[in-house]
Write an enzyme that holds these catalytic residues in place. Structure first.
Site, PDB file in Angstrom:
ATOM      1  N   HIS A   1       5.918  -2.104   8.543  1.00 52.44           N
ATOM      2  CA  HIS A   1       6.179  -1.706   7.152  1.00 52.44           C
ATOM      3  C   HIS A   1       7.698  -1.722   6.929  1.00 52.44           C
ATOM      4  O   HIS A   1       8.325  -0.682   6.749  1.00 52.44           O
ATOM      5  CB  HIS A   1       5.600  -0.306   6.914  1.00 52.44           C
ATOM      6  CG  HIS A   1       5.428   0.059   5.477  1.00 52.44           C
ATOM      7  ND1 HIS A   1       5.730  -0.790   4.432  1.00 52.44           N
ATOM      8  CD2 HIS A   1       4.991   1.213   4.891  1.00 52.44           C
ATOM      9  CE1 HIS A   1       5.485  -0.185   3.287  1.00 52.44           C
ATOM     10  NE2 HIS A   1       5.029   1.023   3.535  1.00 52.44           N
TER      11      HIS A   1
ATOM     12  N   GLN B   1       9.515   0.117   3.931  1.00 50.03           N
ATOM     13  CA  GLN B   1       9.559   1.573   4.064  1.00 50.03           C
ATOM     14  C   GLN B   1      10.772   2.003   4.882  1.00 50.03           C
ATOM     15  O   GLN B   1      11.470   2.964   4.534  1.00 50.03           O
ATOM     16  CB  GLN B   1       8.276   2.073   4.745  1.00 50.03           C
ATOM     17  CG  GLN B   1       8.237   3.570   4.913  1.00 50.03           C
ATOM     18  CD  GLN B   1       8.144   4.296   3.574  1.00 50.03           C
ATOM     19  OE1 GLN B   1       7.268   4.003   2.780  1.00 50.03           O
ATOM     20  NE2 GLN B   1       9.045   5.221   3.330  1.00 50.03           N
TER      21      GLN B   1
ATOM     22  N   ARG C   1      12.423   3.828  -2.289  1.00 50.40           N
ATOM     23  CA  ARG C   1      11.673   2.582  -2.172  1.00 50.40           C
ATOM     24  C   ARG C   1      12.149   1.593  -3.249  1.00 50.40           C
ATOM     25  O   ARG C   1      12.286   0.402  -2.985  1.00 50.40           O
ATOM     26  CB  ARG C   1      10.167   2.846  -2.328  1.00 50.40           C
ATOM     27  CG  ARG C   1       9.539   3.647  -1.184  1.00 50.40           C
ATOM     28  CD  ARG C   1       9.548   2.881   0.126  1.00 50.40           C
ATOM     29  NE  ARG C   1       8.847   1.603   0.031  1.00 50.40           N
ATOM     30  CZ  ARG C   1       7.531   1.437   0.125  1.00 50.40           C
ATOM     31  NH1 ARG C   1       6.760   2.477   0.372  1.00 50.40           N
ATOM     32  NH2 ARG C   1       6.984   0.231   0.040  1.00 50.40           N
TER      33      ARG C   1
ATOM     34  N   CYS D   1       6.660   8.778   5.011  1.00 45.52           N
ATOM     35  CA  CYS D   1       6.552   7.674   4.045  1.00 45.52           C
ATOM     36  C   CYS D   1       5.619   8.008   2.890  1.00 45.52           C
ATOM     37  O   CYS D   1       5.703   7.392   1.833  1.00 45.52           O
ATOM     38  CB  CYS D   1       6.114   6.402   4.756  1.00 45.52           C
ATOM     39  SG  CYS D   1       4.452   6.471   5.457  1.00 45.52           S
TER      40      CYS D   1
ATOM     41  N   ASP E   1       3.937  10.538  10.065  1.00 49.50           N
ATOM     42  CA  ASP E   1       3.106   9.701   9.196  1.00 49.50           C
ATOM     43  C   ASP E   1       1.660  10.145   9.414  1.00 49.50           C
ATOM     44  O   ASP E   1       1.364  10.913  10.354  1.00 49.50           O
ATOM     45  CB  ASP E   1       3.297   8.214   9.559  1.00 49.50           C
ATOM     46  CG  ASP E   1       2.572   7.267   8.607  1.00 49.50           C
ATOM     47  OD1 ASP E   1       2.133   7.703   7.519  1.00 49.50           O
ATOM     48  OD2 ASP E   1       2.433   6.064   8.947  1.00 49.50           O
TER      49      ASP E   1
ATOM     50  N   ARG F   1       0.602  -6.992   0.735  1.00 49.23           N
ATOM     51  CA  ARG F   1       0.138  -5.879   1.581  1.00 49.23           C
ATOM     52  C   ARG F   1      -1.165  -6.351   2.196  1.00 49.23           C
ATOM     53  O   ARG F   1      -2.169  -6.543   1.477  1.00 49.23           O
ATOM     54  CB  ARG F   1      -0.048  -4.605   0.770  1.00 49.23           C
ATOM     55  CG  ARG F   1      -0.777  -3.533   1.557  1.00 49.23           C
ATOM     56  CD  ARG F   1      -0.668  -2.157   0.967  1.00 49.23           C
ATOM     57  NE  ARG F   1       0.660  -1.600   1.211  1.00 49.23           N
ATOM     58  CZ  ARG F   1       0.973  -0.308   1.079  1.00 49.23           C
ATOM     59  NH1 ARG F   1       0.062   0.565   0.713  1.00 49.23           N
ATOM     60  NH2 ARG F   1       2.199   0.114   1.330  1.00 49.23           N
TER      61      ARG F   1
HETATM   62  N1   CP Z   1       4.642   4.636   1.693  1.00 49.51           N
HETATM   63  C1   CP Z   1       3.858   3.716   1.100  1.00 49.51           C
HETATM   64  O1   CP Z   1       3.910   2.521   1.406  1.00 49.51           O
HETATM   65  O2   CP Z   1       3.047   4.214   0.122  1.00 49.51           O
HETATM   66  P1   CP Z   1       1.903   3.448  -0.635  1.00 49.51           P
HETATM   67  O3   CP Z   1       0.772   3.217   0.341  1.00 49.51           O
HETATM   68  O4   CP Z   1       1.504   4.377  -1.729  1.00 49.51           O
HETATM   69  O5   CP Z   1       2.420   2.139  -1.150  1.00 49.51           O
HETATM   70  N1  NVA Z   2       0.585   4.161   8.414  1.00 51.91           N
HETATM   71  C1  NVA Z   2       0.090   4.265   7.052  1.00 51.91           C
HETATM   72  C2  NVA Z   2       1.202   4.077   6.083  1.00 51.91           C
HETATM   73  C3  NVA Z   2       0.805   4.170   4.641  1.00 51.91           C
HETATM   74  C4  NVA Z   2       1.946   3.928   3.708  1.00 51.91           C
HETATM   75  C5  NVA Z   2      -1.016   3.247   6.835  1.00 51.91           C
HETATM   76  O1  NVA Z   2      -0.871   2.106   7.290  1.00 51.91           O
HETATM   77  O2  NVA Z   2      -2.017   3.582   6.210  1.00 51.91           O
END
Ligand code: CP
Ligand code: NVA
Length: 311
Positions: free
Chosen positions: A137, A140, A295, A267, A228, A110
């Site tokens: 992502h 997701q 997930r 998400c 989102d 990440r």
């Molecule tokens: N949706 C998602 O990726 O959640 P987290 O940021 O908690 O991993």
């Molecule tokens: N768009 C959000 C998604 C989190 C899972 C972010 O990047 O923070």
């Protein structure tokens, strides 16, 4: 040595691969119905395998679901935040990739900057999985597609409305649309539009992806409505965003414009009272808890594909 199977962006894969992963996920989920979470799937496709996870940003779902996924596949996981690693003190991405390639069988990252995941993958001799970047992502969206198909059947031909920020999660929907044949209608403020390269690529693949500033227009007749957060991790213009996105809240009145059996996805984490109301998030049209659970199921099949156990 054959090239590792990276899972970095959906547009780099083909529709058949996405379909294979989704069908494997459905079968695995069905096969373990009623089982305790820690029991290993009968075929244990990650037996003897270790996944390393590196986090440059916070996470609940990605972190726990990948860990649970590896256990259910019969493998193991090692989790670290980037700041605890030498990566946080300036060791290069390439050197880190070379070292981890000697120690684990796959790496999930990440990252703040998408290009860093690409750099890691260029050097890594083991599969690299994108666990969210500023640009996309993909894991997701695999969970989202699984959720849609569980509740409404084949996503091909369906209309998905994206309401809000043209962000990383939105981009992965754009990537998937031409590959699986769903229509994507994006509604976002002009200043927070979706990635133009992604839109151009989708158009080049005859994808049915449109963008406007009108949430009502996007949601009217949609099978699925997706929201989102208005402020993603790394965004610094919090106040400007809250103001610009005010007309984009998903409430019951907006959901009423979708098909009568239209469903809502997010998400998570949700910012209740901002991009979505409590009534929608907790209401009968919301599939967000199935989506969160999925997930695990979707990523197990992503991992099985990366390990060459399927496809
Ligand atoms: N949706 C998602 O990726 O959640 P987290 O940021 O908690 O991993
Ligand atoms: N768009 C959000 C998604 C989190 C899972 C972010 O990047 O923070």
């Amino acid at each position: 040595m054959t090239a590792p199977r990276h899972f970095i962006d959906l547009w780099k894969l083909d529709g058949a691969t996405l379909r294979l992963i989704l069908e494997d996920a459905k079968a695995r989920k069905t096969a373990r119905k009623g089982w305790p979470q820690g029991r290993v799937d009968a075929d244990a496709p990650a037996k003897d395998r270790v996944l390393s996870m590196i986090f440059q940003k916070n996470s609940t779902r990605t972190r726990f679901s990948f860990d649970a996924a590896m256990r259910q596949l019969g493998g193991d996981a090692i989790i670290s935040t980037a700041s605890d690693m030498q990566l946080g003190r300036g060791e290069t991405i390439e050197d880190t990739a070379k070292v981890l390639s000697r120690m684990v069988d796959a790496v999930m990252i990440r990252a703040n900057v998408h290009a860093d995941v690409e750099r890691f993958a260029q050097v890594s001799t083991v599969p690299v999985i994108n666990g969210l970047t500023d640009k996309s992502h993909p894991c997701q969206i695999m969970a989202d597609l699984l959720t849609i198909e569980e509740h409404r059947g084949d996503v091909g031909g369906k209309t998905i409305a994206w309401v809000g920020d043209g962000n990383n999660v939105c981009s992965s929907f754009i990537h998937a649309a031409p590959l699986l044949g769903f229509k994507l209608k994006i509604a976002c403020p002009a200043v927070y539009h979706a990635d133009l390269h992604d839109l151009a690529r989708a158009a080049g693949l005859n994808g049915d992806v449109t963008m406007s500033e009108d949430p009502k227009e996007a949601v009217r007749g949609a099978d699925v409505v997706v929201a989102d957060t208005w402020v993603s991790m790394g965004d610094t213009d919090h106040d400007e965003r809250l103001k610009a996105f005010e007309p984009y809240q998903v409430d019951d009145a907006l959901m009423d414009l979708a098909k009568p059996d239209g469903v809502f996805l997010h998400c998570l984490p949700a910012h209740r009272g901002e991009e979505v109301t409590d009534a929608v998030l907790d209401g009968p049209r919301s599939l967000v808890w199935d989506e969160a659970e999925n997930r695990i199921h979707a990523q197990k099949s992503v991992l099985a594909w990366c390990f060459g156990a399927i496809g």
